[in-house]
Design an enzyme around this catalytic site. Structure first.
Site, PDB file in Angstrom:
ATOM      1  N   GLU A 351       0.817  -1.239   0.000  1.00  0.00           N
ATOM      2  CA  GLU A 351       0.000   0.000   0.000  1.00  0.00           C
ATOM      3  C   GLU A 351       0.840   1.275   0.000  1.00  0.00           C
ATOM      4  OE1 GLU A 351      -2.990   0.220   3.079  1.00  0.00           O
ATOM      5  OE2 GLU A 351      -3.550   2.235   2.468  1.00  0.00           O
ATOM      6  N   HIS A 407      -5.202   0.577  -9.886  1.00  0.00           N
ATOM      7  CA  HIS A 407      -5.600  -0.458  -8.940  1.00  0.00           C
ATOM      8  C   HIS A 407      -5.756  -1.806  -9.624  1.00  0.00           C
ATOM      9  CE1 HIS A 407      -5.828   0.880  -4.812  1.00  0.00           C
ATOM     10  NE2 HIS A 407      -5.918   2.096  -5.330  1.00  0.00           N
TER      11      HIS A 407
HETATM   12 CU1  CUO Z   1      -8.037   3.418  -2.013  1.00  0.00          CU
HETATM   13 CU2  CUO Z   1      -5.453   3.656  -3.990  1.00  0.00          CU
HETATM   14  O1  CUO Z   1      -6.140   2.988  -2.162  1.00  0.00           O
HETATM   15  O2  CUO Z   1      -7.128   4.575  -3.497  1.00  0.00           O
END
Ligand code: CUO
Length: 690
Positions: A351, A407
């Protein structure tokens, strides 16, 4: 907690850009500040300023002096008018310190004072973030509702011309308490020349974006360890975003678009441009756009530096770790990436969460810095003095088509790991003696066909007045009406035979797309990666026949519309404690109105899949913390102050490969599973909400 403490905390969510001494709550309430609280700008006129705003109010809330006046110098690197980004290391560090300061206030009254003192002295978006994190995590503010971000900073969510209309209307109507309606247009960011525009209803949905903000608020990346280090948070980062991707891909099929192309080449042009047209609350400028075919470039700005090659290096190290099957900490100790803990380790590492990553220096900050590279692509060295684009901000990132490409890439890394694990074996999937004989999903009316579900447009309105600063709107409500996808509520019915003694099972419901955008059938492996979790709940099985019924509105992934857009202000709060508990706002959760994908006019085909697993293998021993009435969307958001309420890895049974050739063979092999064809029909009409 006294009523005035509660009230003061609630008021701090309102009118975020106005000085804290101005009236709030439609002009009815004012906070009475000690003289020392006034910022330099108003310090010489405290009496006059104070008097001006305390005339004609119903309630004055005295604010206590601070026992210790903190230095806020550490916040100064984010200017009052700057954009604030949770993906930016510097900003996150400052937010972390501020959250720590707020968490450390010795009691509720001092917490209120500290927040009041801080509010006008730090960047307003930074303040609202740190404030909301503290309210969500302090024990003594459990009862305080967190106002939805779309109501605090409405301009981040809706097209700005609507606000001009709102202010005009409010000043013409002018009457206290009058209700003003403004229409937020649909489809305002691009024309149909842009194919990606077909998904705008999803990307730009207010509920989708406020869910995303709220998720990152509940699972912050920095701050005191007790706030950051939650049970299985890395895994949930993977799973919540994975489900968003699954839903987005399915939604693309419904609109004749192929699935997302993961952004795995950071040197290639990005064909998807995006012109957001929304305003940043702090500086009243529109968020910068990204033109079609923009290339990413190294970012070299005072508030952040990142090279494309950094991100590539971290990516390669993460992928190497997955291929090797272990990660290495700073002393070279190896931890295997096993089937249970591996995904959680990877989530925090990718993350990335500095305090939870196994080796932050080595595996770097892959996902966050990707957001930064993309969000500064239009002005990487700040020569044009432009701030970041929507990808830099969790309240706005999901509007941009490139969010799903980035993502999509991050998800592909997680999926690589999951795909390397052994397929689930029979012992991990079956529940001996439990057979699902029949399943259906049916809309509540008597004359409807089973397994045909319906979507349509609905026009709803939400009160956005809280966040509109400096407008005549202070004396009324601004209802913004907007059009969003909606689904007709339906009921699942399952017939289950239990050949054994009385026992408990976990019922897991998914829908999987059957075909892609060209109507080509999908393999089980493709279906598995796009399986949409619909619901998960425990069932009590008596010996013999059982009939299980469950409403779509009870889903463990979603929260109702009213929860997302509850009216703000004390007037709306129920008085009885139990009602208040139920009403208590908890904005994390997928919006119920997007529970079903859109489908299409002819009826898009899905597999409705249900599995009942053995609860004795799913159950989690919970700590004895109080139950939280609003944690209904636990599949995506977990439970407040508890462990994640399912011992299986998230996404089970679709998170790993399955032992059969296709879904039909899987359900034939396991009696505790069943599937049926489901059709989702989209009706292109706008229904006004009653
Ligand atoms: Cu929620 Cu990239 O983690 O936007």
């Amino acid at each position: 907690m006294t009523n005035t403490d509660l009230k003061a905390l609630e008021l701090l969510f309102q009118r975020p850009l106005e000085p804290v001494f101005t009236t709030r709550d439609s002009g009815k309430t004012v906070l009475e500040l000690p003289d020392s609280f006034y910022t330099d700008r108003y310090r010489n006129d405290t009496e006059e300023v104070g008097n001006r705003f305390s005339k004609d109010v119903d309630l004055k809330i005295p604010i206590q002096e601070l026992a210790n006046v903190p230095s806020l110098d550490f916040t100064k690197k984010v200017g009052l008018k700057d954009q604030f980004s949770l993906f930016n290391n510097l900003h996150r560090g400052i937010a972390s310190e501020l959250v720590t300061l707020f968490m450390g206030a010795p009691n509720l009254r001092q917490f209120v004072s500290l927040c009041v003192y801080t509010k006008d002295r730090v960047n307003p978006v930074l303040f609202q973030y740190a404030y909301a994190v503290a309210v969500a995590h302090r024990q003594d503010t459990r009862e305080v509702p967190i106002t939805n971000i779309s109501q605090v900073f409405p301009s981040n969510f809706v097209e700005p011309s609507a606000f001009r209309d709102a202010r005009q209307e409010a000043s013409v109507i002018g009457e206290s308490g009058a209700r003003v309606n403004v229409d937020i247009p649909q489809n305002y960011t691009a024309s149909d020349r842009e194919d990606e525009q077909r998904l705008a209803y999803f990307r730009e949905d207010i509920g989708v974006n406020s869910h995303h903000w709220h998720w990152h608020l509940v699972y912050p990346g920095t701050g005191p360890l007790e706030v950051v280090n939650k049970d299985r948070r890395g895994e949930l980062f993977y799973y919540m975003h994975h489900q968003i991707l699954a839903r987005y891909n399915v939604e693309r099929f419904c609109n004749n678009l192929k699935k997302v192309q993961p952004l795995n080449n950071l040197r290639a042009e990005i064909p998807e441009g995006y012109f957001p047209k929304i305003l940043s609350s702090t500086n009243n400028r529109t968020y910068p756009a990204r033109v079609t075919n923009q290339k990413l470039r190294d970012v070299d700005r005072q508030d952040g530096r990142v090279e494309i090659s950094d991100v590539e290096r971290w990516r390669d190290r993460v992928l190497a770790a997955i291929d090797q099957g272990y990660v290495e900490d700073t002393s070279g100790n190896r931890t295997p990436l096993d089937a249970v803990r591996g995904i959680d380790i990877l989530g925090n590492m990718i993350e990335a969460i500095p305090s939870l990553s196994i080796n932050y220096n080595f595996y770097g900050n892959l996902h966050n810095e990707g957001h930064n590279l993309i969000s500064f692509a239009h002005d990487p060295d700040n020569r044009h003095l432009e701030d970041f684009g929507v990808m830099g901000d969790v309240t706005t990132a999901m509007r941009d088509p490139v969010f799903y490409r980035w993502h999509g890439f991050i998800d592909s890394v997680f999926n690589k790991f999951k795909t390397r694990l052994d397929p689930y074996n029979a012992g991990e999937l079956n529940f001996d003696g439990v057979t699902v004989d029949y399943i259906e999903a049916k809309i509540g009316k008597s004359n409807t066909t089973a397994n045909t579900l319906l979507t349509y447009w609905q026009k709803s309105s939400a009160d956005l007045a809280a966040g509109l600063d400096f407008g005549p709107s202070a004396d009324g409500n601004i209802f913004a009406s907007f059009t969003h996808l909606q689904n007709a509520p339906f009921t699942y019915t399952f017939n289950v035979t239990n050949a054994g003694a009385r026992r408990t099972g976990t019922c897991r419901i998914f829908i999987c797309p059957k075909v892609d955008e060209r109507n080509q059938p999908l393999s089980l492996e493709e279906q598995r990666l796009m399986a949409i979790e619909m619901d998960k709940f425990t069932v009590d099985l008596v010996p013999g026949e059982n009939t299980i019924r469950r409403q779509s509105t009870e889903s463990s992934v979603a929260i109702p519309f009213e929860r997302s857009f509850r009216p703000v202000g004390a007037d709306y709060q129920p008085k009885a404690a139990d009602e208040l508990a139920r009403f208590k706002f908890c904005g994390c959760g997928w919006p119920q109105h997007l529970l079903l994908p859109k489908g299409n006019a002819q009826g898009m085909l899905f597999d409705l899949f249900v599995m009942i697993s053995d609860y004795s293998l799913d159950a989690v021993e919970q700590p004895k913390t109080p139950n939280d009435a609003c944690s209904t969307a636990y599949s995506f958001c977990g439970l407040k102050d508890k462990l994640y309420p399912d011992r299986r890895t998230m996404g089970y049974p679709f998170d790993r490969r399955l032992p059969n050739a296709n879904l039909a063979q899987l359900v034939a092999a396991f009696g505790n599973m069943a599937k049926t064809d489901l059709r989702i029909v989209f009706n292109d009409r706008v229904i006004d909400k009653a």
